[in-house]
Design an enzyme around this catalytic site. Structure first.
Site, PDB file in Angstrom:
ATOM      1  N   ILE A  43      -7.516   6.092 -10.646  1.00  0.00           N
ATOM      2  CA  ILE A  43      -6.510   5.812  -9.665  1.00  0.00           C
ATOM      3  C   ILE A  43      -5.955   7.441  -9.241  1.00  0.00           C
ATOM      4  O   ILE A  43      -5.595   8.044 -10.268  1.00  0.00           O
ATOM      5  CB  ILE A  43      -5.423   5.177 -10.149  1.00  0.00           C
ATOM      6  N   ASP A  44      -6.297   8.029  -8.146  1.00  0.00           N
ATOM      7  CA  ASP A  44      -5.716   9.306  -7.866  1.00  0.00           C
ATOM      8  C   ASP A  44      -4.607   9.174  -7.106  1.00  0.00           C
ATOM      9  O   ASP A  44      -4.063   8.135  -6.699  1.00  0.00           O
ATOM     10  CB  ASP A  44      -7.062  10.228  -7.045  1.00  0.00           C
ATOM     11  N   SER A  45      -4.120  10.250  -6.577  1.00  0.00           N
ATOM     12  CA  SER A  45      -2.614  10.351  -5.833  1.00  0.00           C
ATOM     13  C   SER A  45      -2.778   9.349  -4.692  1.00  0.00           C
ATOM     14  O   SER A  45      -1.739   8.836  -4.228  1.00  0.00           O
ATOM     15  CB  SER A  45      -2.149  11.780  -5.580  1.00  0.00           C
ATOM     16  N   ASP A  47      -4.951   7.090  -4.039  1.00  0.00           N
ATOM     17  CA  ASP A  47      -5.020   5.617  -4.348  1.00  0.00           C
ATOM     18  C   ASP A  47      -3.572   5.060  -4.527  1.00  0.00           C
ATOM     19  O   ASP A  47      -3.586   3.839  -4.344  1.00  0.00           O
ATOM     20  CB  ASP A  47      -5.650   5.283  -5.657  1.00  0.00           C
TER      21      ASP A  47
END
Lengths: 95, 407
Positions: A43-45, A47
């Site tokens: 999970i990135d920013s 996401d």
């Protein structure tokens, strides 16, 4: 319909949050737990923004910008949604 | 100045999921039209005057991208990546860190990810949602295809997107070729992509009354408008020395680039402006008009474009105009807007390589205002070394490429 948040109701919020996270990350819901880290789920920013957008629609709540900044883990999201759902005028109904 | 050659081509459109299918369709004169698949069931676009289009059929993003990547890209950007993959595969390029730095990406798109934007606005304006999806902005940006290609291949050289409506990808290819010719980069991945089929965008086209309610018949007397299409084409362009040094077989040379502005009218084209772009492409390639054998026309099928373009060809070629083969492959793959120049350059390069002229299909009665040889309805064999590909945009911005066969 429950008149106050029940254990079952709270589980339901958690399950719905985990399902939305799994859907967004295209992962099976079985691998997403409250203890999962963002790293484990990739999970990135962006996401996180997408997940919160989906949660806002799901629970008909509004996540303030300052709350967004504090989201670092699945647990943060689950606890934050429980809090918002409880405060929401739709509260128990949404749950 | 260095010579810019094409060493790889990728195509995806209504008449071909790849270059080989596209070539076969051009040769056979396949019609890409089929009943319009409407993106918004029950929406206002169901009652439009036009009911057919040249759409890419049976397309599933997850056949080409992992599900998460597919979610992040509008259909137009997905098309760019798919065509780019084929072009790079065909070119045989083997990446090194140095080559990635000296490779450019120049894409063209007319509307970018407006379909994503449109869907988001349907949610907001029609369904009362508080806001569109957070990916709306990055999926809508016109450079989404260029950025996705850069990330896919790790290309770190100069990369950008050109938006000149229906001339976008001819401008993109022309700029990329000139970047290679002048040494700004050794390799460029250039072309265009478009995916125009969303409810609001379709209705906007209908409102202009330029889309044929029946059959797209470029240059015919009974023509009554264009056929909307979608798709992408990408070219790998590199200097001739670079291609030779790595043992690549050049498919064609981008021998000349001509650009001009009509400074005339937002939708009515000017023959003088178009002719100036053609003449500049010929001069840039140091060619006499008589050298050209084939013109891949802009040929939209509208009353005004086809007559004006015919006059432009007369202006630029003089007496040689009547000896040219001129065809509109838009009659088959539709008007793919920002992808048109790239798809049609691919068609012109195939015409040079395989020595056949693709036809103008659905050609019917001759129009006195369109008095050239439009290669009606059937492809034909030819023997020629040079072709041009025309693109003329709304807003009067023109770009023409002069292409040379390299045996």
């Amino acid at each position: 319909m429950a008149s106050q948040p029940t254990h079952a109701g709270q589980d339901s919020v958690t399950d719905r949050v985990l399902k939305i996270i799994a859907d967004n990350q295209k992962k099976d819901v079985s691998v997403v737990t409250v203890e999962s880290s963002f790293e484990e789920l990739n999970i990135d920013s962006m996401d996180a923004v997408n997940i919160v957008f989906a949660l806002e629609n799901e629970f008909n709540v509004n996540v303030p910008d300052e709350e967004m900044k504090n989201i670092r883990s699945v647990r943060d999201i689950v606890e934050g949604m429980h809090k918002l759902v409880a405060e929401s005028p739709d509260g128990p109904k949404a749950a | 100045m260095r010579r810019a050659v094409v060493t790889g081509i990728g195509v995806l459109c209504a008449i071909g999921r790849n270059l080989a299918e596209f070539r076969d369709s051009l040769r056979l004169g396949r019609d890409g039209a089929s009943p319009l698949h409407n993106p918004e069931p029950g929406g206002a676009a169901w009652n439009m005057r036009f009911t057919t289009a040249a759409q890419v059929r049976d397309y599933n993003a997850i056949d080409h991208f992992d599900p998460k990547a597919a979610d992040m890209l509008d259909r137009f950007a997905q098309f760019a990546v798919i065509a780019g993959r084929e072009a790079i595969r065909n070119s045989g390029i083997e990446w090194t860190p140095e080559l990635r730095e000296s490779t450019a990406i120049v894409t063209g798109s007319c509307i970018g990810g407006q379909s994503t934007e449109d869907k988001g606005f349907v949610e907001v304006y029609r369904r009362g949602r508080p806001r569109p999806h957070p990916m709306t902005i990055p999926k809508t940006m016109a450079n989404a295809g260029a950025s996705a290609l850069a990330m896919e291949f790790g290309i770190t050289g100069p990369s950008f997107t050109v938006a000149t409506a229906c001339a976008s990808s001819n401008h993109a290819i022309g700029l990329a070729a000139n970047m290679v010719r002048t040494g700004m980069c050794d390799v460029a991945l250039a072309g265009g992509s478009e995916a125009t089929f969303s409810e609001g965008v379709l209705l906007a086209w209908e409102a202009m009354r330029v889309v044929s309610p029946t059959i797209c018949r470029p240059f015919s007397k009974e023509r009554n408008g264009m056929m909307l299409g979608e798709g992408a084409a990408m070219l790998v362009i590199e200097s001739l020395e670079h291609a030779r040094a790595r043992g690549a077989q050049p498919l064609a040379e981008i021998a000349g680039v001509g650009m001009s502005s009509d400074a005339h009218h937002v939708t009515q084209p000017s023959a003088e402006g178009a002719a100036r772009a053609i003449s500049r492409a010929l001069a840039d390639a140091r060619l006499a008009p008589e050298a050209i054998g084939y013109v891949n026309a802009h040929g939209t099928g509208t009353t005004v474009n086809d007559a004006t373009e015919t006059w432009a060809i007369h202006l630029a070629f003089g007496g040689h105009a009547e000896r040219l083969a001129v065809s509109s492959t838009k009659s088959m793959h539709g008007h793919t807007l920002g992808a048109a120049g790239a798809i049609e350059s691919a068609a012109a390069i195939l015409a040079l390589r395989e020595q056949f002229i693709p036809p103008t299909i659905h050609y019917g009665e001759a129009d006195p205002e369109c008095d050239l040889d439009y290669v009606p309805n059937e492809s034909r064999a030819w023997n020629g070394e040079y072709a041009i590909s025309n693109s003329f945009a709304f807003g009067g911005l023109n770009a023409v490429l002069a292409l040379r066969r390299l045996a």
